[in-house]
Design an enzyme around this catalytic site. Structure first.
Site, PDB file in Angstrom:
ATOM      1  NE  ARG A  17      -3.509  -2.152   2.947  1.00 55.47           N
ATOM      2  CZ  ARG A  17      -4.756  -2.285   2.514  1.00 55.47           C
ATOM      3  NH1 ARG A  17      -5.290  -1.310   1.795  1.00 55.47           N
ATOM      4  NH2 ARG A  17      -5.457  -3.353   2.796  1.00 55.47           N
ATOM      5  CG  ASN A  92       7.229   1.701   3.234  1.00 59.03           C
ATOM      6  OD1 ASN A  92       7.111   2.925   3.211  1.00 59.03           O
ATOM      7  ND2 ASN A  92       6.176   0.895   3.136  1.00 59.03           N
ATOM      8  CB  SER A 142       7.631  10.719   9.439  1.00 54.00           C
ATOM      9  OG  SER A 142       6.604  11.687   9.530  1.00 54.00           O
ATOM     10  CE1 TYR A 155       4.646   6.617  11.743  1.00 50.64           C
ATOM     11  CE2 TYR A 155       4.814   9.008  11.888  1.00 50.64           C
ATOM     12  CZ  TYR A 155       4.858   7.843  11.140  1.00 50.64           C
ATOM     13  OH  TYR A 155       5.097   7.918   9.779  1.00 50.64           O
ATOM     14  CE  LYS A 159       8.091   6.222  10.386  1.00 49.24           C
ATOM     15  NZ  LYS A 159       8.608   5.195   9.462  1.00 49.24           N
ATOM     16  CB  ILE A 188       2.670  11.284   0.377  1.00 47.40           C
ATOM     17  CG1 ILE A 188       4.076  11.769   0.767  1.00 47.40           C
ATOM     18  CG2 ILE A 188       2.661  10.700  -1.027  1.00 47.40           C
ATOM     19  CD1 ILE A 188       4.622  12.902  -0.069  1.00 47.40           C
TER      20      ILE A 188
END
Length: 249
Positions: A17, A92, A142, A155, A159, A188
């Site tokens: 995805r 990823n 990110s 999160y 990152k 994005i």
């Protein structure tokens, strides 16, 4: 553009995805042989398998839950068995949730850190014997790591730590020809936005477009192109860097 990836062996985690899927397809179209993974069965998995069958090369789509170290090791074992070597790795795979810090359970902290950070640590470590005289690792970060995002402390921490891990490994393994970089996307537009109610999706487009120098959201092919650059010899003197692909947000 010819990135010189013909015949290269590339492992991309979380490739069914969004950005991961874009990188898998772009690398395959550029001539690389690609092995990727997914956590749960879905129509996206089936459609990726079908798309790769129409693309020349030796491609594999394998189920693996990268929150589990044993699954990470199994995935790398599959890459070794099927390819015998690796020229590039794209870390990823990731998960995210939106939780107030005061309510953030330690189990959720570990789930997000294990999938976004520990899996990348382990994959690079286990892939070291598969690299030859040179290789490239692209860690998907990110833009939020630098900004900090409310409700995403776990999160953002993962990152941010990815940047430190990348810099350390770049210095430790540069002498053996291994380059390691972070690709940090901004906002994005992926298929996830297409699945939102139209008014919510448009609201997000308007809000984030107003925050970027280019006055628009990024696209998956734009991120994938930078990933291919970092995987290729065109970036042969680039390592330890964080490349922001964020439209100037």
């Amino acid at each position: 553009m010819d990135f010189g990836l013909q015949g290269r062996k590339v492992l991309v985690t979380g490739g069914t995805r969004g950005i991961g899927r874009g990188i898998v397809l772009a690398a395959a179209e550029a001539g690389a042989d690609v092995l990727t993974c997914y956590r749960t069965e879905s129509a996206a998995v089936d459609s990726l398998v079908a798309a790769l069958k129409e693309t020349g090369g030796d491609h594999h789509v394998i189920r693996a839950d990268l929150a589990e170290v044993s699954e990470v090791d199994r995935l790398v074992g599959e890459a070794s068995d099927r390819f015998g070597r690796l020229d590039g790795v794209v870390n990823n795979a990731g998960v995210i949730s939106h939780i107030p810090y005061a309510d953030l359970a330690v189990e959720e902290w570990h789930r997000v850190l294990d999938t976004n950070l520990t899996a990348a640590f382990r994959i690079v470590q286990q892939c070291l014997p598969l690299f030859g005289a040179s290789g490239s690792v692209v860690n998907i970060g990110s833009r939020g790591a630098a900004a900090g995002i409310p409700l995403r402390a776990h999160y953002t921490a993962a990152k941010s730590a990815m940047i430190g891990l990348t810099r350390s490994l770049a210095k430790e393994y540069g002498s053996r020809g291994l380059r390691i970089n972070v690709l940090a996307p901004g906002v994005i537009e992926t298929e996830a936005m297409e699945q939102m109610p139209p008014e919510r999706a448009q609201g997000l487009r308007d809000m984030y477009s107003g925050k970027t120098a280019l006055a628009r959201l990024g696209t998956v092919p734009e991120v994938a192109a930078v990933a291919l650059f970092l995987l290729s010899d065109l970036s042969g003197y680039v390592t330890g860097e964080t490349i922001n692909v964020d439209g100037g947000i």
